[in-house]
Motif scaffolding. Structure first.
Motif, short mmCIF file in Angstrom:
data_model
loop_
_atom_site.label_atom_id
_atom_site.label_comp_id
_atom_site.label_asym_id
_atom_site.label_seq_id
_atom_site.Cartn_x
_atom_site.Cartn_y
_atom_site.Cartn_z
N LEU A 34 5.44 1.89 5.60
CA LEU A 34 5.82 1.44 4.26
C LEU A 34 6.93 0.41 4.33
CD1 LEU A 34 5.65 4.72 2.13
CD2 LEU A 34 3.89 3.01 2.57
N ALA A 35 7.83 0.56 5.29
CA ALA A 35 8.88 -0.43 5.47
C ALA A 35 8.30 -1.77 5.91
CB ALA A 35 9.91 0.07 6.48
N GLU A 36 7.38 -1.73 6.87
CA GLU A 36 6.82 -2.97 7.42
C GLU A 36 5.82 -3.64 6.49
OE1 GLU A 36 7.04 -2.57 12.26
OE2 GLU A 36 5.21 -1.92 11.27
N ALA A 37 4.90 -2.84 5.95
CA ALA A 37 3.78 -3.43 5.20
C ALA A 37 4.12 -3.71 3.74
CB ALA A 37 2.56 -2.50 5.28
N CYS A 38 5.04 -2.92 3.18
CA CYS A 38 5.35 -3.06 1.76
C CYS A 38 6.76 -3.58 1.50
CB CYS A 38 5.19 -1.71 1.04
SG CYS A 38 3.58 -0.95 1.22
N GLY A 39 7.57 -3.64 2.54
CA GLY A 39 8.96 -4.02 2.33
C GLY A 39 9.76 -2.99 1.57
N ASP A 382 -1.77 13.74 17.96
CA ASP A 382 -2.56 12.58 17.55
C ASP A 382 -3.24 12.81 16.20
OD1 ASP A 382 -4.31 14.48 18.72
OD2 ASP A 382 -5.77 12.93 19.21
N GLY A 383 -3.56 14.06 15.89
CA GLY A 383 -4.14 14.37 14.59
C GLY A 383 -3.17 14.13 13.45
N VAL A 384 -1.91 14.48 13.68
CA VAL A 384 -0.88 14.23 12.66
C VAL A 384 -0.72 12.73 12.45
CG1 VAL A 384 1.54 14.52 12.06
CG2 VAL A 384 0.35 16.34 13.26
N VAL A 385 -0.66 11.97 13.55
CA VAL A 385 -0.50 10.51 13.45
C VAL A 385 -1.70 9.89 12.72
CG1 VAL A 385 -0.32 8.35 14.76
CG2 VAL A 385 0.96 10.39 15.48
N ALA A 386 -2.91 10.34 13.04
CA ALA A 386 -4.11 9.81 12.37
C ALA A 386 -4.06 10.08 10.87
CB ALA A 386 -5.37 10.44 12.98
N SER A 387 -3.65 11.28 10.49
CA SER A 387 -3.56 11.63 9.08
C SER A 387 -2.51 10.76 8.38
CB SER A 387 -3.22 13.12 8.93
OG SER A 387 -3.29 13.54 7.58
N ALA A 388 -1.38 10.53 9.04
CA ALA A 388 -0.31 9.70 8.47
C ALA A 388 -0.74 8.24 8.35
CB ALA A 388 0.95 9.82 9.31
N LEU A 389 -1.49 7.75 9.32
CA LEU A 389 -2.01 6.38 9.23
C LEU A 389 -2.95 6.23 8.04
CD1 LEU A 389 -2.66 5.62 13.02
CD2 LEU A 389 -0.95 4.53 11.57
N GLU A 390 -3.81 7.23 7.84
CA GLU A 390 -4.75 7.17 6.71
C GLU A 390 -4.02 7.22 5.38
OE1 GLU A 390 -7.61 10.29 7.22
OE2 GLU A 390 -8.21 9.56 9.20
N LEU A 391 -3.05 8.12 5.26
CA LEU A 391 -2.29 8.21 4.00
C LEU A 391 -1.55 6.91 3.74
CD1 LEU A 391 -1.03 9.60 1.56
CD2 LEU A 391 0.72 10.53 3.09
N SER A 392 -0.88 6.39 4.75
CA SER A 392 -0.12 5.16 4.53
C SER A 392 -1.04 3.98 4.22
CB SER A 392 0.79 4.86 5.72
OG SER A 392 0.11 4.95 6.95
N ASP A 393 -2.26 3.97 4.79
CA ASP A 393 -3.26 2.97 4.39
C ASP A 393 -3.47 2.99 2.88
OD1 ASP A 393 -3.81 2.08 6.96
OD2 ASP A 393 -5.62 3.29 7.19
N ASP A 394 -3.67 4.20 2.34
CA ASP A 394 -3.95 4.33 0.91
C ASP A 394 -2.76 3.85 0.06
OD1 ASP A 394 -6.38 5.43 1.53
OD2 ASP A 394 -5.74 7.52 1.27
N ILE A 395 -1.55 4.22 0.47
CA ILE A 395 -0.37 3.81 -0.29
C ILE A 395 -0.18 2.29 -0.21
CG2 ILE A 395 2.14 4.04 -0.49
CD1 ILE A 395 1.84 6.87 0.69
N ILE A 396 -0.38 1.74 0.97
CA ILE A 396 -0.24 0.29 1.14
C ILE A 396 -1.28 -0.45 0.29
CG2 ILE A 396 -0.52 -1.59 2.82
CD1 ILE A 396 0.63 0.45 4.92
N SER A 398 -2.76 0.55 -2.44
CA SER A 398 -2.49 0.68 -3.88
C SER A 398 -1.26 -0.11 -4.31
CB SER A 398 -2.32 2.16 -4.26
OG SER A 398 -1.17 2.69 -3.64
N SER A 399 -0.42 -0.50 -3.34
CA SER A 399 0.81 -1.23 -3.69
C SER A 399 0.56 -2.73 -3.81
CB SER A 399 1.89 -0.97 -2.63
OG SER A 399 1.58 -1.65 -1.42
#
Length: 400
Positions: A34-39, A382-396, A398-399
């Motif tokens: 979120l810091a990198e992709a959305c500022g 790696d499952g936690v990281v994959a889930s976090a990548l997917e969630l952050s994809d959605d937030i990015i 929608s922003s």
């Protein structure tokens, strides 16, 4: 990045576009993206006094790099996860191997070609192995349930041996139950491997250890001008869910909230506590170079503890004349005791209770749950990281 113990006087959530609860993998990946992709300016609130969650590692008094919350073995088949984490660390070439101490004999786990010959003798073990090859092919993981389904006396004998000596007593210690009471997704983790590969994760193309340790990986992950980390902060003291709104410090918060903690605790366990298993960990430093031949030895037929980890065997660290080992004792988790909830108990009634808690937050605007505790899942790293990548994809998405 700044890391501060506690919230400074006058701290306000209004200065941040996103609040992340938890400084482990789920929170770390979301904060950085979120810091990198959305500022976004991101505040990370961590209850413990350190970052890295359960992956936290540190030097003990003997100078041995230990994993404070038990051994963390990096392995993944997920290319995106590996590519992402590789931004923040180099990897060692460590290949995890596990031996089971079965009545004093150390046998490879998963049970394989070498294990068969150790268990049944050279000649019979080889014959059984050839039958497994003929039935299932080489380099295949075969669950013991599938061995039994073939209605072959010898294959059933192999299944029974593995069940009794590798699985049954270990599982009873680990979960405090008999295997028939345990979710099949857990029992399926201990197959027979038809082959000679004695690695614990033979199919994972990426495995190893962060070259400088896990804590160093997280220091780089959080190292961004827009990320502020606050340790020793229990988010439950300042965060509440009321009328489908998130309130922080008593005021409605309009930014994104990523919550990685246990949902039942967020609501004061008012529907009941979600059950977990936890671990007592007993560390011991020995005046010798090496204690055991591999990183992990499982005690499947003896002892009260489940396994012994020797950290130098995993990290490759060279400390002559000293080694630190850790014994693990599994037990039921007591909410509010300060224990760490490690393993969700994935039974129907527990999942139903989780869904009741989850329903309370699913409609809350800009409130997101992710990670092992928040999702009540048995996740590897790696499952936690994959889930976090997917969630952050959605937030990015929608922003923008």
């Amino acid at each position: 990045m700044s890391i501060t113990s506690g919230l400074p006087t006058g701290w306000s959530p209004e200065g941040f576009d996103a609040i992340v609860v938890g400084a482990g993998y789920a929170g770390g990946v979301c904060a950085r993206r979120l810091a990198e992709a959305c500022g976004y300016k991101v505040a990370v609130l961590e209850r413990r006094s350190h970052i890295a969650g359960n992956a936290y590692d540190r030097l003990d008094d003997a100078g041995i790099l230990i994993h404070e919350y038990g051994p963390h073995i990096y392995h993944t088949t997920n290319e995106r996860v590996h590519q992402y984490l590789s931004r923040f660390t180099e990897w060692s070439d460590y290949q995890h191997k596990v031996l089971a101490n079965i009545h004093g004999t150390l046998m490879p786990v998963p049970f394989n070609h070498a294990s068969l010959k150790l268990a049944f003798g050279e000649e019979k073990g080889e014959r059984l192995y050839q039958k497994l090859v003929a039935t299932f092919g080489e380099n295949k993981k075969v669950p013991i349930m599938e061995l039994r389904s073939r209605n072959d006396e010898e294959l059933t004998e192999v299944a029974d041996y593995v069940y009794e000596n590798v699985f049954l007593h270990y599982t009873m210690k680990q979960w405090g139950k008999t295997p028939d009471q345990i979710d099949p997704s857990i029992t399926g983790r201990v197959p027979v491997f038809v082959g000679d590969d004695d690695r614990y994760f033979p199919t994972a193309p990426h495995q190893g250890m962060p070259a400088d340790g896990y804590t160093a990986l997280f220091e780089r992950l959080f190292d961004h001008d827009l990320i502020s980390v606050y340790t020793d902060v229990d988010a439950r003291d300042i965060l509440t869910i009321e009328d489908n709104r998130t309130k922080i410090c008593g005021m409605p918060y309009g930014g994104e909230v990523i919550y990685t903690g246990p949902l039942d605790e967020l609501f004061g366990l008012d529907l009941g506590a979600l059950p977990y298993r936890t671990l007592d960990m007993e560390f011991e430093t020995l005046d010798q170079d090496r204690f055991q031949p591999v990183g992990t030895v499982n005690y499947t037929t003896s002892e009260d503890f489940t396994r012994i980890t020797e950290f130098k065997n995993m990290t490759g660290q060279v400390v002559p004349g000293k080694t630190t080992i850790m014994r693990e004792y599994s037990k039921a988790y007591t909410p509010g005791s300060g224990e760490t909830p490690y393993y969700a108990i994935l039974e129907d009634e527990n999942l139903e209770l989780y869904r009741a808690y989850r329903k309370r937050v699913d409609g809350v605007l800009n409130f997101h749950v992710v990670g092992r505790l928040a999702e009540y899942r048995y996740y590897d790293m790696d499952g936690v990281v994959a889930s976090a990548l997917e969630l952050s994809d959605d937030i990015i998405d929608s922003s923008h």
